[in-house]
Structures are given as C-alpha cells and as structure tokens.
Design an enzyme around this catalytic site. Sequence first.
Site, PDB file in Angstrom:
ATOM      1  N   TRP A  64      48.001  27.001   6.166  1.00 22.01           N
ATOM      2  CA  TRP A  64      48.554  27.287   7.499  1.00 22.01           C
ATOM      3  C   TRP A  64      50.070  27.370   7.502  1.00 22.01           C
ATOM      4  CZ3 TRP A  64      45.130  29.746   9.818  1.00 22.01           C
ATOM      5  CH2 TRP A  64      43.796  29.352   9.810  1.00 22.01           C
ATOM      6  N   ASP A 116      52.715  22.666  14.244  1.00 21.99           N
ATOM      7  CA  ASP A 116      51.366  23.204  14.437  1.00 21.99           C
ATOM      8  C   ASP A 116      50.417  22.013  14.472  1.00 21.99           C
ATOM      9  OD1 ASP A 116      48.863  24.316  14.233  1.00 21.99           O
ATOM     10  OD2 ASP A 116      49.317  25.588  12.498  1.00 21.99           O
ATOM     11  N   LYS A 167      39.713  23.227  18.160  1.00 17.90           N
ATOM     12  CA  LYS A 167      39.406  22.020  17.384  1.00 17.90           C
ATOM     13  C   LYS A 167      39.298  20.793  18.284  1.00 17.90           C
ATOM     14  CE  LYS A 167      40.821  24.668  13.731  1.00 17.90           C
ATOM     15  NZ  LYS A 167      41.910  25.556  13.368  1.00 17.90           N
TER      16      LYS A 167
HETATM   17  C1  LIG Z   1      42.638  26.552  12.866  1.00 16.38           C
HETATM   18  C2  LIG Z   1      44.073  26.436  12.588  1.00 16.38           C
HETATM   19  C3  LIG Z   1      44.963  27.516  12.782  1.00 16.38           C
HETATM   20  C4  LIG Z   1      44.491  28.879  13.194  1.00 16.38           C
HETATM   21  O1  LIG Z   1      44.202  28.939  14.526  1.00 16.38           O
HETATM   22  P1  LIG Z   1      43.771  30.297  15.237  1.00 16.38           P
HETATM   23  O2  LIG Z   1      43.638  29.861  16.648  1.00 16.38           O
HETATM   24  O3  LIG Z   1      42.495  30.745  14.607  1.00 16.38           O
HETATM   25  O4  LIG Z   1      44.853  31.291  15.035  1.00 16.38           O
HETATM   26  C5  LIG Z   1      46.295  27.311  12.548  1.00 16.38           C
HETATM   27  N1  LIG Z   1      46.762  26.118  12.140  1.00 16.38           N
HETATM   28  C6  LIG Z   1      45.950  25.070  11.941  1.00 16.38           C
HETATM   29  C7  LIG Z   1      46.521  23.765  11.491  1.00 16.38           C
HETATM   30  C8  LIG Z   1      44.584  25.195  12.148  1.00 16.38           C
HETATM   31  O5  LIG Z   1      43.772  24.149  11.950  1.00 16.38           O
END
Ligand SMILES: *Cc1c(COP(=O)(O)O)cnc(C)c1O
Length: 360
Positions: free
Chosen positions: A102, A171, A195
């Site tokens: 990521w 993030d 999530k």
């Molecule tokens: C799942 C995830 C993403 C991607 O998210 P999207 O909504 O599919 O773009 C980015 N960063 C982390 C840490 C994730 O777990």
Amino acid sequence: MERVFNFSAGPSVLPEPVLAKAAEQMMNFGSSGMSVMEMSHRSVAFKDIIDETKENCKKLLNIPDNYKVLFLQGGASLQFAMIPMNLMVKNKKVDFIDTGAWTTKAMKEAKLFGEVNVVASSKDKTFSYIPDFKNAQFSKDADYLHIVSNNTIYGTEYTDIPQVDIPIVADMSSNIMSKPINVADYGVIFAGAQKNIGPAGVTLVIIREDLVGNAPENVPTMLNYTTHVKANSMFNTPPTYGIYMAGLVFKHLLDLGGLKAMEQINKQKAELLYDYLDNSKLYSATVEKQFRSNMNVPFVTGDADVDAKFVSEAAKAGLVNLKGHRSVGGMRASIYNAMPLDGVKKLVEFMKQFEKENVK
Ligand SMILES: *Cc1c(COP(=O)(O)O)cnc(C)c1O
C-alpha cells in the site's frame, strides 16, 4: 443456512446488530416510505443521516474543530493521487516509510507530482516489521510524510508514530476505529470503508483545515479537497447508502463504549490468537512480536499443501476467507472490530484440532 465467521481482509464482516437494523429499515426508513437507497441526497432525511454520521465520527475519534470530515469515493486508492495533487505543492517532495504494497502503490502516484524520498523500509524481510523510523533521516523540506498505520497484507501495525515537523498523512484503511488515536498528530487521515467502517464505496478523509485550499489551479474540481469541504461531501451524489451504513456502525461503536472499549476487545481477540500461535508446533506467526497487528494476523505452517488443506477444512467448519495474501502465502485471519470474540475462539479451537491431526 447459518452465517459463517468471515475472516476476509476486505470487504469484511459487519456487526450483526448493524445488519439487522439495516434490514429492519430497508423497505421504509423512518417515516419516509422508502429505503435510504431511494432517497434524494438533497432530502432532509438524508441530510440528517450524513450530519449524524459525521457527528458520531467526530465523537468516536475525538476530532478537533480544525479538521474537516469528508465522505468521498474512489477508495483509499484515489487518495494516493488526491493527496499529492493537493498537498505536494510547496517543495513537491514527500517522505515515505515503506511498509509494503500500500505504500508502493501510493508512491507510484506521488511520483507523478514530484520527488519521493523513502526514509525507511522493511522490504528486506518481506515487510514483516515496521522499520526503525526513530533513526531515519527525514527531509527538512518535504511537504508531508506518508505512512500506512496498519499493513493489511503483512499484518504489521505502528504502535507509535514519528515525531516530525511536517504533516503526517496516514492510510488507516485497516485499523481506523480499532483504538483511540490522537487526530492532532496527523495532517490527513484516510480510510476505505470496507474494513472497519462499512460497505465498500465510501472513503473517509479527515483533513486539517490549513491543508485544504492549496491545490494548483489545474487540479480537477472533483479531485480538489476544497470542493468537497465547501459542499459538505455533497458536491455530486455521494455514496448515500454507504454513508448511512457507516452511520449505523458508528452508533454501534458508541453503544459498545467507543474506541477505548474497542481497543480492549481487539487486544483480547488478537492475544488469544497470537498466544496460541506462539505455542503451536504446527503454525507460526510471520510478524515480529512488537509489530504485530491487532487487525490482520498472518500465519503459516511452512508447508503449502498443509496450508491449502487448512483453508479448505476451515471453510467447511464455517470459518471462511482464511487464505493469506498471495505475496505472503499461508493464512491470514482478519479480525476487525466486527469479528466477535466467539469467532476467534472458534478459530483457535479449529486450529488446535487441525494441529492434532496434522503434526507428524
Ligand atoms: C484495502 C486497503 C487499501 C485499498 O483500498 P481501496 O478502497 O480498495 O482503494 C489501501 N490501503 C490499505 C492499508 C488497505 O488496507
């Protein structure tokens, strides 16, 4: 058919009381005579939903007044581009702590707008730890520092964050709302909803006021934070149902006692699983102890055939989506907020039984 325990990394399990409430309100929300999906986003009923969702989000995370809360689209992945477009404007330079897939994806986007400087990385050991940022050389002139607070794929999680003078962009897609945080430590926090917050389709962005309004003039309207701040996340049609569902999740978390309570429950679940892994003759956890995530727990048997057998037998026992990410292999149990303690207990029971049958 009975509901299973769903250990998916995302989209993931939602709290049952939330699903029940959504079902109850499906045909007729309040006195509207329609479902939330069918409502105008300009209606009073929807305005109440988005305002309440935002207020409860602020309450849960204790968000200071100088931060804006936005509900956007495009997933966390669009933020990988939107953030540099709006924030990489002064020195066109950004620092990154590289903790895997990521950050790699976010770096690729940031490079389109300027210089990317990796201050620390855990690439040498398949990202199985959080690199030592205390001794890292941060740039004096970077516009911000980008980190991923919980690394969904590898199962690593920060326990503290770097002390830097530039804004930290985090993030938090896979550990937001799992424990209290100090929002004031960050310039921007963002998270895809799927999530820990709700269904896919909503991206939560929490941004400090002074970081809004600096985008160059060639940044498209929809990609400029100013647009969404001014329009209270309703410049265009927002993901109305996703926002409503996030609102139900936030209320549910407040009912459970807020994020301090969630942290206790999450610790209890994670400890149960890690303690068992550390004493097992069959499985081992892949992450160094001090960096282990309370949300995503990867583990391996060391034998790909046994791993595959585990995943398939677990599914038959109602424990689904335990296959690890292809880059790590083995298994991964995602035990987000909505995974009940009973689900983890049942998983550990299954693992014990499988260990008995499969240790030679
Ligand atoms: C799942 C995830 C993403 C991607 O998210 P999207 O909504 O599919 O773009 C980015 N960063 C982390 C840490 C994730 O777990």
